[in-house]
Scaffold this active site. Structure first.
Site, PDB file in Angstrom:
ATOM      1  N   LYS A 131       3.905   5.730   4.379  1.00 31.09           N
ATOM      2  CA  LYS A 131       3.316   4.394   4.298  1.00 31.09           C
ATOM      3  C   LYS A 131       3.094   3.765   5.674  1.00 31.09           C
ATOM      4  CE  LYS A 131       5.419   3.330  -0.183  1.00 31.09           C
ATOM      5  NZ  LYS A 131       6.218   2.336  -0.933  1.00 31.09           N
TER       6      LYS A 131
ATOM      7  N   PRO B 171       0.829  -1.202   0.000  1.00 25.50           N
ATOM      8  CA  PRO B 171       0.000   0.000   0.000  1.00 25.50           C
ATOM      9  C   PRO B 171       0.867   1.258   0.000  1.00 25.50           C
ATOM     10  CG  PRO B 171      -0.741  -1.560   1.672  1.00 25.50           C
ATOM     11  CD  PRO B 171       0.569  -2.065   1.166  1.00 25.50           C
ATOM     12  N   GLU B 172       0.450   2.257  -0.768  1.00 23.81           N
ATOM     13  CA  GLU B 172       1.205   3.501  -0.851  1.00 23.81           C
ATOM     14  C   GLU B 172       0.502   4.579  -0.029  1.00 23.81           C
ATOM     15  OE1 GLU B 172       2.395   4.185  -4.963  1.00 23.81           O
ATOM     16  OE2 GLU B 172       2.563   2.013  -5.270  1.00 23.81           O
TER      17      GLU B 172
ATOM     18  N   ARG C 283      11.108  -4.653  -8.817  1.00 22.41           N
ATOM     19  CA  ARG C 283       9.872  -3.862  -8.794  1.00 22.41           C
ATOM     20  C   ARG C 283       9.461  -3.522 -10.218  1.00 22.41           C
ATOM     21  NH1 ARG C 283       9.280  -1.387  -3.835  1.00 22.41           N
ATOM     22  NH2 ARG C 283       7.102  -1.122  -4.469  1.00 22.41           N
TER      23      ARG C 283
END
Length: 273
Positions: free
Chosen positions: A53, A2-3, A262
Site C-alpha cells: 500500500k 487504497p489497497e 473495519r
C-alpha cells in the site's frame, strides 16, 4: 484506504508522467523534508514502484521518496504546474517540463537513500506482494499454515501487510467469499482445500482488481449486470458493500459485520463453518 491494486494503478500513472525524466522542481509541505528539495531537483526519476500500500519514487542519485496514502491520500497527475481546484492539502509535488505528480492529503512521507530502504519500519516488514508475478499460489498457501500466522483469525490476518502485502478491507471480504471460508476461522481450523482456495483467491482477486481497476466479481456476471444498466458500485463486488442484498451464488442476504472498526461482508450460507 487504497489497497494494493489502487496503489499500483497510481504508481503506473505517476510513472507514465515522471519516470525517465529529470525533475524541474520538487516541493514538500513538511518542513523536515524541505532540505531534500534541492537534492531531488534536476535529477531523473528512474522508477515509481508500488510496495503493497506504499509507493517508492526512485531517483538516479540514490534517493527515494517513500509515501503511504493512508486513508485519504490521493495522487493526481496534471500538466506541469496545473493545480486542480480542491480543498485537499498538497503534501508533495514532483514537476518536470511536461507533467506534475501531486500527492494530496497524505502525511506519511519520507526521503530515504537506497541503503535505508531495507530498514524502513514499514517496508522492512512487508510480506510477499500479491501483485509481484513471481509470487505463487503455493508460496501464499505456505504462509497461511506457517507457525507465525496459522493461529490468527483470518479477519485480522488478511489485513496484516506483514502477512501478504496489498490486501485490504474490500479484498478481505472478497477473498473469504470466493474461497467459501467463514470469517470466524483461523488457518489452523481450515482444511487443506480451504487453504488452497484462500491462497488462490488472494492471488487471483488482487491481480484481477488491478487489471480491471477494481472489479473482484465474476467478470462475466459483472459484464451482464453492467449491460442491464447496473452502476459500477453494484456490479463491482461479490459481497463487499452489498449488505442485505442477495448473494450472487445462493440468494441469501449478505451480512455486514464490524471487526475492529473495519467493515466485513459475507454470505452466511456460502461461508458457514
Amino acid at each position: 484506504m487504497p489497497e494494493g491494486p489502487e496503489i499500483q494503478l497510481a504508481a503506473d500513472a505517476v510513472a507514465a508522467a515522471i519516470a525517465g525524466r529529470p525533475t524541474t522542481a520538487v516541493s514538500f509541505a513538511f518542513d523536515a523534508l524541505k532540505k531534500y528539495e534541492s537534492i531531488l531537483t534536476g535529477v531523473a526519476v528512474t522508477a515509481v514502484q508500488a510496495r503493497g500500500k506504499a509507493m517508492l519514487t526512485r531517483f538516479a542519485n540514490g534517493y527515494n521518496i517513500y509515501s503511504h496514502n493512508q486513508l485519504y491520500g490521493i495522487w493526481i497527475v496534471r500538466d506541469a504546474h496545473d493545480y486542480p481546484e480542491t480543498k485537499r492539502q498538497l503534501r508533495l509535488a514532483i514537476h518536470n517540463e511536461e507533467k506534475s505528480a501531486l500527492l494530496y492529503s497524505a502525511s506519511d512521507i519520507a526521503v530515504l537513500q537506497d541503503g535505508e530502504l531495507d530498514s524502513h519500519p514499514f517496508l522492512s516488514k512487508l510480506g510477499p506482494d500479491l501483485l509481484d508475478e513471481s509470487v505463487t499460489i503455493s508460496q501464499v498457501a505456505e504462509r497461511f499454515v506457517a507457525d507465525r500466522f496459522r493461529r490468527r483469525r483470518l479477519t485480522s490476518l488478511l489485513l496484516d501487510q506483514g502477512f501478504l502485502a496489498g490486501l485490504g478491507n474490500y479484498l478481505r471480504s472478497e477473498v473469504l467469499f470466493v474461497a467459501r471460508v467463514s470469517p470466524d476461522l483461523r488457518p489452523m481450523d481450515c482444511t487443506d482445500e480451504q487453504i488452497g482456495a484462500l491462497a488462490e483467491a488472494a492471488v487471483s482477486l488482487t491481480r484481477q482488481s488491478y487489471q480491471t481497476k477494481g472489479i473482484t466479481n465474476d467478470l462475466a456476471l459483472a459484464e451482464k449486470l453492467k449491460a442491464e444498466g447496473q452502476p459500477y458500485r453494484d456490479y463491482r463486488f461479490w459481497v463487499f458493500n452489498r449488505d442485505g442484498r442477495p448473494c450472487y451464488n445462493c440468494g441469501t442476504a449478505v451480512i455486514k459485520d464490524s471487526i475492529g472498526g473495519r467493515r466485513l461482508y459475507y454470505c452466511p450460507t456460502c461461508q458457514k463453518i
